[in-house]
Enzyme design. Structure first.
Site, PDB file in Angstrom:
ATOM      1  N   ASP A 113      -0.594  -8.277   2.891  1.00 47.20           N
ATOM      2  CA  ASP A 113      -0.641  -8.232   1.421  1.00 47.20           C
ATOM      3  C   ASP A 113       0.045  -6.995   0.857  1.00 47.20           C
ATOM      4  O   ASP A 113      -0.150  -6.650  -0.312  1.00 47.20           O
ATOM      5  CB  ASP A 113      -2.084  -8.316   0.926  1.00 47.20           C
ATOM      6  N   LYS A 164     -10.135   4.688   0.965  1.00 50.09           N
ATOM      7  CA  LYS A 164     -10.464   4.467  -0.452  1.00 50.09           C
ATOM      8  C   LYS A 164     -11.480   5.478  -0.969  1.00 50.09           C
ATOM      9  O   LYS A 164     -12.617   5.142  -1.303  1.00 50.09           O
ATOM     10  CB  LYS A 164     -10.972   3.035  -0.645  1.00 50.09           C
ATOM     11  N   ASP A 220       1.635  -3.227  -3.160  1.00 48.39           N
ATOM     12  CA  ASP A 220       0.354  -3.800  -2.760  1.00 48.39           C
ATOM     13  C   ASP A 220      -0.011  -4.846  -3.815  1.00 48.39           C
ATOM     14  O   ASP A 220      -0.139  -4.512  -4.991  1.00 48.39           O
ATOM     15  CB  ASP A 220      -0.709  -2.700  -2.692  1.00 48.39           C
TER      16      ASP A 220
END
Length: 240
Positions: A113, A164, A220
């Site tokens: 992705d 993250k 992304d």
């Protein structure tokens, strides 16, 4: 380098559910989200074809049959092979499931992705030249809040990695492209849901995990907002 290219197996992780993107792309895997009329996965396969890859393994999960129906078994000079998970295994679990079919050492691994305009030959040479067991490509972005990032020593070995963190601002982030030795993949617990980003990479610190800085461009498509930028990205990079 041509013999090395032909002998280096690539694996693309295309098993994600794509929950955030489903309102935009409908009932299809994220990797099949269309950009300028063709799936993102096709751009990744074209990139691998230019690199000279001859075998590409697609680690499928959610709606994996649609990936096979779209891509088939042959693309140009590349043979496409599928590893279908019966239940979600995460990025590391899916890679571990495919290990018996991955017939090279090391293995080139890519997220399905994202897209990065990276020199794959240079990445592989860097991996070999530093004696790495796993190399993670990093790319500079203006807002790193959604991505993992690491700290390295003077030789490029990873000393800290966090996925993250939520910290915004420019930073070097995980580009979703790796060169990984088979022995490390084999050590991943099989038949369990395991994440490369949150579980495996931190565990590989001090065991030969390195980071490679890439000067290319990064896309992304994981959110509707980022997906809207995809057409302009490929127009600007002239990869249509």
């Amino acid at each position: 380098m041509e013999r090395v290219r032909a002998n280096l197996t690539a694996a693309i992780l295309v098993g994600g559910l794509g929950t955030r993107l489903s309102p935009v792309v409908g009932d299809r895997p994220k990797a099949l989200a269309e950009i300028h009329g063709k799936p993102l996965l096709n751009y990744l396969l074209d990139q691998l074809s230019l690199f000279g890859a001859r075998r590409v393994f697609l680690c499928t999960g959610y709606l994996g049959e649609k990936v096979w129906m779209t891509c088939g078994d042959i693309r140009g000079k590349m043979r496409l092979v599928y590893s279908q998970e019966d239940s979600p295994l995460g990025t590391a679990g899916a890679l571990r499931l495919a290990l018996p079919k991955l017939d090279s050492d090391p293995v080139l691994v890519m997220n399905g992705d994202t897209f990065c305009t990276i020199d794959l030959e240079h990445l592989y040479a860097w991996h070999r030249g530093h004696g790495a067991r796993a190399t993670m490509a990093l790319i500079k972005v203006n807002d790193a809040a959604r991505y993992g990032r690491g700290k390295v020593d003077a030789n490029g070995a990873v000393v800290e990695f966090a996925e993250k963190t939520g910290n915004s601002g420019p930073a070097w982030i995980n580009a979703g492209i790796y060169i990984i030795d088979r022995s490390l993949i084999e050590a991943i617990q099989p038949a369990h849901m395991v994440s490369l980003e949150t579980e495996v990479f931190p565990a590989w610190i001090g065991k030969g995990l390195y980071e490679y800085l890439c000067e290319g461009r990064f896309l992304d498509i994981g959110t509707p907002q980022s997906y809207t930028a995809a057409e302009q990205f490929f127009f600007d990079t002239m990869l249509l």
